[in-house]
Scaffold this motif. Structure first.
Motif, PDB file in Angstrom:
ATOM      1  N   ALA A  79       0.718  -1.192  -0.091  1.00  0.00           N
ATOM      2  CA  ALA A  79       0.019  -0.041   0.082  1.00  0.00           C
ATOM      3  C   ALA A  79       0.751   1.353   0.074  1.00  0.00           C
ATOM      4  O   ALA A  79       0.610   2.390  -0.842  1.00  0.00           O
ATOM      5  CB  ALA A  79      -0.910   0.075   1.268  1.00  0.00           C
ATOM      6  N   LEU A  80       2.020   1.238   0.904  1.00  0.00           N
ATOM      7  CA  LEU A  80       2.853   2.422   0.661  1.00  0.00           C
ATOM      8  C   LEU A  80       3.464   2.764  -0.587  1.00  0.00           C
ATOM      9  O   LEU A  80       3.638   3.725  -0.976  1.00  0.00           O
ATOM     10  CB  LEU A  80       3.982   2.085   1.936  1.00  0.00           C
ATOM     11  CG  LEU A  80       5.107   3.196   1.950  1.00  0.00           C
ATOM     12  CD1 LEU A  80       4.161   4.702   2.472  1.00  0.00           C
ATOM     13  CD2 LEU A  80       6.229   2.930   3.008  1.00  0.00           C
ATOM     14  N   SER A  81       4.005   1.414  -1.165  1.00  0.00           N
ATOM     15  CA  SER A  81       4.661   1.529  -2.580  1.00  0.00           C
ATOM     16  C   SER A  81       3.460   2.131  -3.657  1.00  0.00           C
ATOM     17  O   SER A  81       3.814   2.820  -4.538  1.00  0.00           O
ATOM     18  CB  SER A  81       4.799   0.188  -2.995  1.00  0.00           C
ATOM     19  OG  SER A  81       5.817  -0.352  -2.170  1.00  0.00           O
ATOM     20  N   GLY A  82       2.279   1.706  -3.548  1.00  0.00           N
ATOM     21  CA  GLY A  82       1.220   2.478  -4.287  1.00  0.00           C
ATOM     22  C   GLY A  82       1.164   3.728  -4.017  1.00  0.00           C
ATOM     23  O   GLY A  82       0.743   4.670  -4.999  1.00  0.00           O
ATOM     24  N   TYR A  83       1.222   4.195  -3.106  1.00  0.00           N
ATOM     25  CA  TYR A  83       0.961   5.590  -2.784  1.00  0.00           C
ATOM     26  C   TYR A  83       2.072   6.438  -3.172  1.00  0.00           C
ATOM     27  O   TYR A  83       1.729   7.539  -3.710  1.00  0.00           O
ATOM     28  CB  TYR A  83       0.825   5.898  -1.075  1.00  0.00           C
ATOM     29  CG  TYR A  83       0.887   7.356  -0.827  1.00  0.00           C
ATOM     30  CD1 TYR A  83      -0.475   7.909  -0.973  1.00  0.00           C
ATOM     31  CD2 TYR A  83       1.810   8.269  -0.355  1.00  0.00           C
ATOM     32  CE1 TYR A  83      -0.747   9.345  -0.738  1.00  0.00           C
ATOM     33  CE2 TYR A  83       1.644   9.449  -0.243  1.00  0.00           C
ATOM     34  CZ  TYR A  83       0.220  10.057  -0.231  1.00  0.00           C
ATOM     35  OH  TYR A  83       0.286  11.474  -0.206  1.00  0.00           O
ATOM     36  N   ILE A  84       3.331   5.891  -2.957  1.00  0.00           N
ATOM     37  CA  ILE A  84       4.319   6.498  -3.634  1.00  0.00           C
ATOM     38  C   ILE A  84       4.451   6.575  -4.991  1.00  0.00           C
ATOM     39  O   ILE A  84       4.602   7.709  -5.546  1.00  0.00           O
ATOM     40  CB  ILE A  84       5.810   6.012  -3.235  1.00  0.00           C
ATOM     41  CG1 ILE A  84       5.804   6.300  -1.493  1.00  0.00           C
ATOM     42  CG2 ILE A  84       6.918   6.633  -3.791  1.00  0.00           C
ATOM     43  CD1 ILE A  84       6.852   5.232  -0.993  1.00  0.00           C
ATOM     44  N   VAL A  85       4.208   5.518  -5.821  1.00  0.00           N
ATOM     45  CA  VAL A  85       4.030   5.562  -7.282  1.00  0.00           C
ATOM     46  C   VAL A  85       2.912   6.027  -7.772  1.00  0.00           C
ATOM     47  O   VAL A  85       2.973   6.748  -8.365  1.00  0.00           O
ATOM     48  CB  VAL A  85       4.698   3.920  -7.668  1.00  0.00           C
ATOM     49  CG1 VAL A  85       4.403   3.889  -9.111  1.00  0.00           C
ATOM     50  CG2 VAL A  85       5.755   3.711  -7.195  1.00  0.00           C
ATOM     51  N   ASP A  86       1.857   5.461  -7.383  1.00  0.00           N
ATOM     52  CA  ASP A  86       0.645   5.835  -8.221  1.00  0.00           C
ATOM     53  C   ASP A  86      -0.057   7.206  -7.467  1.00  0.00           C
ATOM     54  O   ASP A  86      -0.568   8.003  -8.493  1.00  0.00           O
ATOM     55  CB  ASP A  86      -0.519   4.732  -7.830  1.00  0.00           C
ATOM     56  CG  ASP A  86       0.098   3.515  -8.226  1.00  0.00           C
ATOM     57  OD1 ASP A  86       0.777   3.450  -9.601  1.00  0.00           O
ATOM     58  OD2 ASP A  86      -0.499   2.487  -7.695  1.00  0.00           O
ATOM     59  N   ARG A  87       0.170   7.600  -6.651  1.00  0.00           N
ATOM     60  CA  ARG A  87      -0.412   8.958  -5.995  1.00  0.00           C
ATOM     61  C   ARG A  87       0.561   9.994  -6.180  1.00  0.00           C
ATOM     62  O   ARG A  87       0.293  11.088  -6.865  1.00  0.00           O
ATOM     63  CB  ARG A  87      -0.955   8.869  -4.658  1.00  0.00           C
ATOM     64  CG  ARG A  87      -1.281  10.110  -3.735  1.00  0.00           C
ATOM     65  CD  ARG A  87      -2.382  10.834  -4.528  1.00  0.00           C
ATOM     66  NE  ARG A  87      -2.805  11.878  -3.802  1.00  0.00           N
ATOM     67  CZ  ARG A  87      -3.578  12.863  -4.352  1.00  0.00           C
ATOM     68  NH1 ARG A  87      -3.777  12.841  -5.554  1.00  0.00           N
ATOM     69  NH2 ARG A  87      -3.913  13.880  -3.731  1.00  0.00           N
ATOM     70  N   LEU A  88       1.888   9.986  -5.574  1.00  0.00           N
ATOM     71  CA  LEU A  88       2.751  10.904  -5.606  1.00  0.00           C
ATOM     72  C   LEU A  88       3.103  11.060  -7.142  1.00  0.00           C
ATOM     73  O   LEU A  88       3.363  12.324  -7.636  1.00  0.00           O
ATOM     74  CB  LEU A  88       3.686  10.907  -4.700  1.00  0.00           C
ATOM     75  CG  LEU A  88       3.571  10.863  -3.273  1.00  0.00           C
ATOM     76  CD1 LEU A  88       4.956  10.572  -2.406  1.00  0.00           C
ATOM     77  CD2 LEU A  88       2.857  11.851  -3.000  1.00  0.00           C
ATOM     78  N   GLY A  89       3.330   9.943  -7.802  1.00  0.00           N
ATOM     79  CA  GLY A  89       3.834  10.202  -9.205  1.00  0.00           C
ATOM     80  C   GLY A  89       3.016  10.800 -10.260  1.00  0.00           C
ATOM     81  O   GLY A  89       3.210  11.059 -11.367  1.00  0.00           O
ATOM     82  N   THR A  90       1.670  11.117  -9.794  1.00  0.00           N
ATOM     83  CA  THR A  90       0.663  11.568 -10.723  1.00  0.00           C
ATOM     84  C   THR A  90       0.187  13.116 -10.279  1.00  0.00           C
ATOM     85  O   THR A  90      -0.620  13.687 -10.922  1.00  0.00           O
ATOM     86  CB  THR A  90      -0.703  10.813 -10.967  1.00  0.00           C
ATOM     87  OG1 THR A  90      -1.070  10.425  -9.495  1.00  0.00           O
ATOM     88  CG2 THR A  90      -0.136   9.432 -11.332  1.00  0.00           C
ATOM     89  N   ILE A  91       0.815  13.704  -9.347  1.00  0.00           N
ATOM     90  CA  ILE A  91       0.328  15.093  -8.754  1.00  0.00           C
ATOM     91  C   ILE A  91       0.829  15.842  -9.766  1.00  0.00           C
ATOM     92  O   ILE A  91       2.291  16.120  -9.854  1.00  0.00           O
ATOM     93  CB  ILE A  91       0.585  15.171  -7.281  1.00  0.00           C
ATOM     94  CG1 ILE A  91      -0.202  14.116  -6.653  1.00  0.00           C
ATOM     95  CG2 ILE A  91       0.257  16.641  -7.003  1.00  0.00           C
ATOM     96  CD1 ILE A  91      -0.012  14.333  -5.286  1.00  0.00           C
ATOM     97  N   ALA A  92       0.439  16.789 -10.440  1.00  0.00           N
ATOM     98  CA  ALA A  92       0.975  18.203 -11.251  1.00  0.00           C
ATOM     99  C   ALA A  92       1.704  18.956 -10.227  1.00  0.00           C
ATOM    100  O   ALA A  92       1.284  19.349  -9.106  1.00  0.00           O
ATOM    101  CB  ALA A  92      -0.161  18.671 -11.880  1.00  0.00           C
TER     102      ALA A  92
END
Length: 334
Positions: free
Chosen positions: A115-128
């Motif tokens: 879940a942490l990996s997903g947050y870093i990659v999928d959430r932070l990686g897509t924030i303008a």
């Protein structure tokens, strides 16, 4: 422009110190330790809480959860917008603007490594507005904010409060079973059992039993915080250090004993030890670094991040003066 916060009275500081030691102490227990009447204690605390000067937070701890300290670089002029966006995330439990090679420094928590990996990659990686991130994954916590203390109480007063606090026994608990309870108590760690029971739709006895099991297992942290500008240590600095693996535990344990230390974490990566300190000035931070070099020969400090402004602290939203003005539930299961 921010305003200058009023200083707290000695009694206010003593009350915060008492609640740091025992955040769920009754008004009677607090009154006994402080040698004043219970009504005065309750009135003082409500005034501190309402002004956003101090608060009590609850959050999950240990188990199979995962955490990371994440440095974030932002496009020019975007740091404020990114910080505001992240402050709404339940997983970004702490967010602050920082100097020294990064725009933002956040603490992220999740229920698992995946879940942490997903947050870093999928959430932070897509924030303008975010141009780069550097995640430092936590392997072990040696101390954290609930252990940090003011020094306003005498030893005898501290003993009175410590004696009434429930100790952590370290028994395993299946925390997701209590996710709703943990989330409900996040904003107010002093929530009464009757309020908790009503919120969860269970009996008071069931609420008491579940809460006590979590506290006994050391799986729920309840802590009293105050605006850093009122603590006597208004400057926060995070040191990024490296220690040879065979000396990591001993070095971190010694580091965690220092009164300035708010957080000390073991990490996976080339910088394998992070410590956050609260001090009275940047000069004191440099002096502390000199002391660390002399006392801990295996520690090499590779980088430093000075907090410019805290936006969020363990779910609590802060104004530019560090006062609590809101709360984002730390529902890590969301």
């Amino acid at each position: 422009m921010t305003e200058t916060l009023p200083s707290l009275s000695e009694l206010d500081l003593a009350l915060v110190n008492a609640l740091q030691i025992n955040p769920r102490a009754t008004w009677t227990e607090l009154a006994k330790a402080l040698d004043i009447d219970a009504a005065t204690v309750a009135r003082r605390w409500e005034r501190l809480r309402a002004a956003g000067h101090a608060w009590v937070t609850a959050y999950p701890y240990g188990g199979s959860g995962a955490g990371a300290l994440i440095e974030i670089d932002c496009a020019p002029g975007q740091a404020g917008a990114v910080a505001e966006l992240l402050s709404a995330d339940p997983h970004a439990v702490t967010v602050e603007h920082a100097a020294g090679g990064r725009d933002l420094l956040i603490t992220a928590m999740a229920t698992s490594f995946g879940a942490l990996s997903g947050y870093i990659v999928d959430r932070l990686g897509t924030i303008a507005g975010i141009t780069a991130t550097r995640a430092h994954l936590v392997t072990r916590s040696y101390t954290e904010g609930s252990v940090w203390r003011l020094t306003s109480l005498s030893r005898s007063q501290q003993e009175v409060l410590a004696a009434s606090r429930r100790s952590a026994l370290g028994d395993a608990q299946h925390l997701p079973e209590y996710a709703e309870l943990v989330t409900a108590m996040g904003e107010n760690g002093r929530m009464s059992l009757s309020e908790l029971a009503e919120t969860l739709g269970i009996s008071v006895n069931t609420a008491s039993r579940r809460l006590n099991r979590l506290l006994e297992a050391g799986r729920l942290v309840i802590r009293c915080d105050l605006a850093r500008s009122l603590s006597g240590s208004p400057v926060a600095v995070t040191f990024f250090g490296t220690v040879a693996a065979e000396h990591l535990d001993s070095t971190a344990r010694e580091l965690a004993k220092l009164p300035e230390i708010r957080q000390c974490l073991g990490l996976a990566g080339p910088q394998n030890l992070i410590a956050t300190v609260w001090v009275s000035s940047l000069v004191d931070a440099q002096a502390l670094e000199v002391r660390l070099a002399a006392a801990l020969p295996h520690l090499r400090i590779a980088d430093r991040a000075v907090a410019l402004r805290a936006v969020k602290l363990m779910g609590r939203l802060l104004d530019p003066d560090g006062r609590a003005v809101g709360f984002v539930p730390m529902n890590l299961w969301e």
